[in-house]
Design a protein around this motif. Structure first.
Motif, mmCIF file in Angstrom:
data_model
loop_
_atom_site.group_PDB
_atom_site.id
_atom_site.type_symbol
_atom_site.label_atom_id
_atom_site.label_comp_id
_atom_site.label_asym_id
_atom_site.label_seq_id
_atom_site.Cartn_x
_atom_site.Cartn_y
_atom_site.Cartn_z
ATOM 1 N N PHE A 31 -34.517 30.841 35.625
ATOM 2 C CA PHE A 31 -35.580 30.957 34.629
ATOM 3 C C PHE A 31 -35.818 29.619 33.939
ATOM 4 N N TYR A 32 -34.737 28.860 33.778
ATOM 5 C CA TYR A 32 -34.819 27.546 33.143
ATOM 6 C C TYR A 32 -34.736 26.458 34.214
ATOM 7 N N GLU A 33 -35.788 25.703 34.334
ATOM 8 C CA GLU A 33 -35.864 24.674 35.368
ATOM 9 C C GLU A 33 -34.739 23.659 35.200
ATOM 10 N N ASN A 34 -34.089 23.323 36.296
ATOM 11 C CA ASN A 34 -33.055 22.276 36.386
ATOM 12 C C ASN A 34 -31.685 22.690 35.852
ATOM 13 N N PHE A 35 -31.507 23.950 35.430
ATOM 14 C CA PHE A 35 -30.209 24.340 34.874
ATOM 15 C C PHE A 35 -29.645 25.597 35.549
ATOM 16 N N SER A 36 -29.916 25.778 36.822
ATOM 17 C CA SER A 36 -29.463 26.981 37.528
ATOM 18 C C SER A 36 -27.949 27.011 37.743
ATOM 19 N N TYR A 37 -27.295 25.898 37.500
ATOM 20 C CA TYR A 37 -25.853 25.775 37.743
ATOM 21 C C TYR A 37 -25.014 26.080 36.504
ATOM 22 N N LEU A 38 -25.652 26.501 35.399
ATOM 23 C CA LEU A 38 -24.956 26.557 34.112
ATOM 24 C C LEU A 38 -25.077 27.911 33.430
ATOM 25 N N GLU A 56 -24.968 15.607 37.592
ATOM 26 C CA GLU A 56 -24.815 14.325 36.898
ATOM 27 C C GLU A 56 -24.879 14.467 35.377
ATOM 28 N N LEU A 57 -25.404 15.591 34.895
ATOM 29 C CA LEU A 57 -25.509 15.816 33.449
ATOM 30 C C LEU A 57 -24.285 16.517 32.858
ATOM 31 N N GLU A 58 -23.299 16.809 33.695
ATOM 32 C CA GLU A 58 -22.168 17.620 33.245
ATOM 33 C C GLU A 58 -21.504 17.043 31.997
ATOM 34 N N GLU A 63 -20.517 17.369 26.065
ATOM 35 C CA GLU A 63 -20.557 16.747 24.730
ATOM 36 C C GLU A 63 -21.496 17.499 23.799
ATOM 37 N N LEU A 64 -22.659 17.889 24.312
ATOM 38 C CA LEU A 64 -23.628 18.628 23.501
ATOM 39 C C LEU A 64 -23.041 19.966 23.048
ATOM 40 N N LEU A 65 -22.420 20.699 23.997
ATOM 41 C CA LEU A 65 -21.871 22.014 23.673
ATOM 42 C C LEU A 65 -20.639 21.905 22.774
ATOM 43 N N GLN A 80 -15.255 26.019 32.727
ATOM 44 C CA GLN A 80 -14.808 26.390 34.071
ATOM 45 C C GLN A 80 -15.718 25.703 35.078
ATOM 46 N N ARG A 81 -15.114 25.042 36.053
ATOM 47 C CA ARG A 81 -15.883 24.440 37.150
ATOM 48 C C ARG A 81 -15.689 25.321 38.378
ATOM 49 N N LYS A 82 -16.631 26.230 38.576
ATOM 50 C CA LYS A 82 -16.464 27.225 39.628
ATOM 51 C C LYS A 82 -16.723 26.639 41.008
#
Length: 301
Positions: A31-38, A56-58, A63-65, A80-82
């Motif tokens: 639903f959110y473009e570019n963040f399907s991995y999170l 690359e934004l991990e 830091e943001l979270l 968690q890095r699944k």
């Protein structure tokens, strides 16, 4: 969508934060473009983030979270890095609790921050609430029961009895604990470590049932393949059930649509009527519902 957008969404969903488990960002539905991995979850005093793919934004996201977690007074921030095969978890601050329970609809469930799967699938919350609402004085069969969350809600809803069946004895042990921490009477509950596809006779001996929950994995090497094994279970449903029985048939494969289940019922269970599809809870936003969880309800005429 960018990091500023992510920050706004997470902060907005953390408003009115309670002790109940809540998904505060769901990227898996595309639903959110570019963040399907999170994904990001709030578990009482734990902020929990899962990365399903390397990105690359991990580092920037963490830091943001981390800042958000501190601003909202979380005591622990765990990621968690699944996408990894081992060392899946990293503690950013606080501690990783050894014994931890999440709360969903006022019921507690044990969570393990060591396993690949935590112990509860949050996207099926609405289906659990539905089963709780119809369980009073009913006999329930919970297939592929995992840690027995459907059993917990059934007993909490006043079920006469529940049969839990899963191949994993360790998952069933957690299921027992989930009943005990909610002060639920396990005299009404049975736990069987069976291979379902090899145990149809044993399951029938314990019948008839008023409610059957079918919530299998899409693929489990050596034990269950959705495309060929789901119908083996559907074929048995009629002989297991009372008149008026309710079947909750679930499917969580993005490549298989709900029509797959409906066709099996039309082929093998012509005396069952399709009632409705239970929607996922609203936090699990998705572009295409057919790529998400399918929870279909049928009733025996």
């Amino acid at each position: 969508m960018n990091l500023d957008d992510l920050e706004l969404i997470v902060k907005s969903n953390l408003k009115n934060k309670t002790s109940e488990a809540k998904r505060v960002f769901h990227g898996r539905g595309n639903f959110y473009e570019n963040f399907s991995y999170l994904t990001v979850d709030s578990f009482d005093n734990v902020l929990f983030t899962t990365f399903y793919e390397e990105n690359e934004l991990e580092k920037n996201i963490i830091e943001l979270l981390e800042n958000i977690a501190k601003n909202f007074s979380f005591e622990n921030f765990i990621i968690q890095r699944k996408y990894k095969d081992s060392d899946l978890y990293e503690l950013i601050f606080g501690e990783i609790p050894e014994s931890f329970y999440v709360i969903e609809n006022s019921l507690k469930y044990k969570i393990n921050f060591k396993n690949r799967n935590l112990g509860l699938f949050f996207d099926i919350k609405n289906a659990r609430e539905y089963i709780k609402s119809i369980s009073k004085d009913k006999t329930v069969l919970n297939l592929f029961s995992y840690t027995c969350a459907f059993s917990v809600v059934s007993i909490a809803g006043g079920a006469k009895s529940v049969i839990n069946i899963d191949m994993s004895s360790s998952s069933l042990n957690i299921g027992r604990e989930n009943h005990h921490i909610n002060s639920l009477d396990t005299k009404k509950v049975k736990f069987f470590s069976y291979d379902i596809l090899k145990s149809f006779g044993k399951i029938k001996k314990l019948s008839p049932y008023d409610i059957i929950i079918i919530d299998p994995p899409s693929f489990q090497k050596g034990s269950f393949v959705l495309s060929k094994d789901y119908e083996k279970i559907i074929k048995r449903v009629d002989e297991y059930t009372n008149s008026g029985a309710i079947i909750l048939a679930c499917l969580n494969d993005p490549f298989v649509e709900s029509e797959f289940i409906k066709e099996l019922f039309n082929k093998y269970l012509i005396n069952f009527k399709y009632i409705n599809r239970i929607p996922q809870n609203k936090e699990f936003v998705i572009n295409d519902e057919e790529k998400g969880l399918k929870s279909l309800v049928f009733i025996k005429k």
